[in-house]
Enzyme design. Structure first.
Site, short mmCIF file in Angstrom:
data_model
loop_
_atom_site.label_atom_id
_atom_site.label_comp_id
_atom_site.label_asym_id
_atom_site.label_seq_id
_atom_site.Cartn_x
_atom_site.Cartn_y
_atom_site.Cartn_z
N ARG A 54 -11.76 5.79 -9.87
CA ARG A 54 -11.11 5.68 -8.31
C ARG A 54 -11.92 4.32 -7.87
O ARG A 54 -11.52 3.57 -6.85
CB ARG A 54 -11.51 6.79 -7.76
N TYR A 108 11.31 -5.23 0.08
CA TYR A 108 11.44 -4.11 -0.71
C TYR A 108 11.49 -2.92 0.44
O TYR A 108 10.74 -2.81 1.32
CB TYR A 108 10.26 -3.88 -1.58
N ASP A 180 4.37 -10.96 -1.94
CA ASP A 180 4.92 -10.10 -2.84
C ASP A 180 5.62 -11.03 -4.08
O ASP A 180 6.52 -11.23 -3.85
CB ASP A 180 5.72 -8.86 -2.40
N LYS A 205 6.86 -3.67 -13.07
CA LYS A 205 7.84 -4.29 -13.30
C LYS A 205 7.65 -5.55 -14.57
O LYS A 205 7.30 -4.98 -15.52
CB LYS A 205 8.53 -5.27 -12.00
C1 PLP Z 1 9.10 -2.06 -7.29
C2 PLP Z 1 8.82 -3.09 -6.26
C3 PLP Z 1 7.63 -2.67 -5.24
C4 PLP Z 1 7.08 -1.54 -5.42
O1 PLP Z 1 6.25 -0.88 -6.62
P1 PLP Z 1 5.97 0.36 -7.34
O2 PLP Z 1 5.11 0.12 -8.50
O3 PLP Z 1 7.12 1.04 -7.60
O4 PLP Z 1 5.19 1.00 -6.31
C5 PLP Z 1 7.22 -3.49 -4.26
N1 PLP Z 1 7.83 -4.55 -4.45
C6 PLP Z 1 8.89 -5.16 -4.90
C7 PLP Z 1 9.40 -6.64 -4.75
C8 PLP Z 1 9.32 -4.39 -6.10
O5 PLP Z 1 10.29 -4.63 -6.68
#
Ligand code: PLP
Length: 387
Positions: A54, A108, A180, A205
């Site tokens: 953690r 998102y 992001d 992703k």
């Molecule tokens: C999927 C996604 C998130 C969230 O990610 P998780 O791993 O599902 O928590 C945040 N920002 C964007 C642009 C995303 O595509």
């Protein structure tokens, strides 16, 4: 005197395979071992340097953090248990009750809920800004404003936001610019080279890229990342060692995967653009895209994501998805398998048709996440489903 032999800096594809790894001693394993242990023996009489998953300092977390920092050209990185965990901890480390955050309206769905529902209860005020409004960001800066948050490319419309004017503003006012960068991956875009202070990824992703790990990452200066880590520790957002190990393995092929995804998406975007069944194609690589010039200037590749709008709206979209054989209907993105999703039934189901249309997501809009399959096979699948 012999000429000094400084090793040349490694390119991104090499860093993705090697950055942060231990020295190559005889007998050392080529692959980082998985330390699937929660506890590590502690030195007697000392509390410093305690290892615990953690705390984000297991051997598998540390190596993948170094690798991600090298890829995004950041001083430091902390990995989290999800992309949302990364966004939450990154912003909690920047904002206090009474502070104000400017966030792009095109974000998102989960991030929007975090900002508008959760942050309100913490006394953090958030203003959503339409990035196309001239001087929209500047007009909304207050004396309590601490940070600007945006996403580029934008989910699911694949719009690309120009970081230059926003970073002039954040530097002028001493605000943190948080980006992001999930949709791009460091192969295509490194926001820190364009004036951002903090980068966030959902490593679920492109970075892991195989649809089998959930995770996130925050990158920035070392003191800031230490603050994010402290938030992660108490809010409980750290990843398991196995997730870190899997992510490190996924990263090794990042460069070849993303280049192939870029190439496939470019071909598919051009192919879709010539089809009468497709009303519009949203892809920054197309010369008539409103963001083509910005993408050329700030990105190294146009990405593996594209949006298409089908003639015939929502019913045509549902029919089309049912007929696809290779490309599967699933909500995630960025991996080696091509996927299709319909935002009106997934990420944007909480909005009305009118609100979605205003965001550029009318009924009939489909988001394609292009994988590494053969481009001809993907086009053949799209072709048979469009008929
Ligand atoms: C999927 C996604 C998130 C969230 O990610 P998780 O791993 O599902 O928590 C945040 N920002 C964007 C642009 C995303 O595509």
């Amino acid at each position: 005197m012999p000429p000094s032999r400084r090793p040349r800096p490694h390119a991104l594809s090499t860093l993705a395979v090697h950055a942060g790894e231990d020295a190559h001693d005889a007998d050392s394993p080529v692959v980082t071992p998985l330390y699937q242990s929660v506890n590590f023996v502690q030195e007697v009489g000392q509390g410093e340097g305690l290892r615990y998953p953690r705390y984000g300092n297991t051997p598998n977390a540390e190596i993948v953090q170094k690798r991600l920092a090298a890829l995004d050209k950041a001083e430091a990185c902390v990995v989290t248990s999800s992309g949302m965990g990364a966004t939450a901890c990154a912003l909690l480390a920047l904002l206090r009750p009474g502070d104000h955050l400017l966030a792009c309206r095109w974000i998102y769905g989960g991030t929007q809920r975090l900002l508008m529902e959760e942050f309100a209860t913490l006394g953090i005020d958030v203003t959503l800004v339409d990035p196309m409004e001239p001087r929209g960001w500047r007009k909304r800066v207050r004396k309590e404003t601490r940070a600007v948050f945006l996403e580029s490319p934008v989910n699911p419309t694949c719009r690309v936001l120009d970081l230059r004017p926003v970073s002039y503003l954040t530097h002028e006012h001493g605000l943190a610019l948080v980006v992001d960068s999930t949709f791009a991956s460091p192969v295509n875009f490194r926001p820190l080279e364009h004036g951002a202070d903090v980068v966030i990824h959902s490593t679920t992703k492109f970075l892991n890229g195989h649809h089998d790990v959930i995770g996130g990452a925050v990158l920035g200066t070392a003191p800031y990342i230490e603050e994010v880590r402290q938030k992660m520790i108490v809010w409980g957002q750290a990843p398991d060692p196995f997730a870190c190990w899997m992510l490190e393995r996924g990263l090794k092929t990042l460069d070849v995967r993303v280049r192939r995804q870029n190439e496939n998406a470019m071909r598919i975007a051009h192919w879709c653009d010539n089809r009468k069944e497709v009303k519009a194609v949203h892809f920054p690589g197309l010369p008539d895209s409103p963001d083509h010039e910005v993408a050329l200037a700030q990105m190294d590749g146009f990405g593996g994501m594209l949006g298409i709008e089908l003639v015939g709206g929502g019913r045509a979209a549902d029919r089309f998805i049912r007929k696809l054989r290779l490309i599967r209907h699933a909500p995630s993105l960025g991996g080696v398998d091509s996927l299709v999703s319909e935002p009106r039934h997934s990420s944007h189901s909480h909005l009305t048709l009118e609100e979605r249309t205003r965001l550029g997501i009318p009924d009939g809009f489909l988001r394609l996440s292009i994988g590494i399959e053969d481009g001809d096979d993907l086009i053949a699948d799209l072709d048979q489903a469009l008929h």
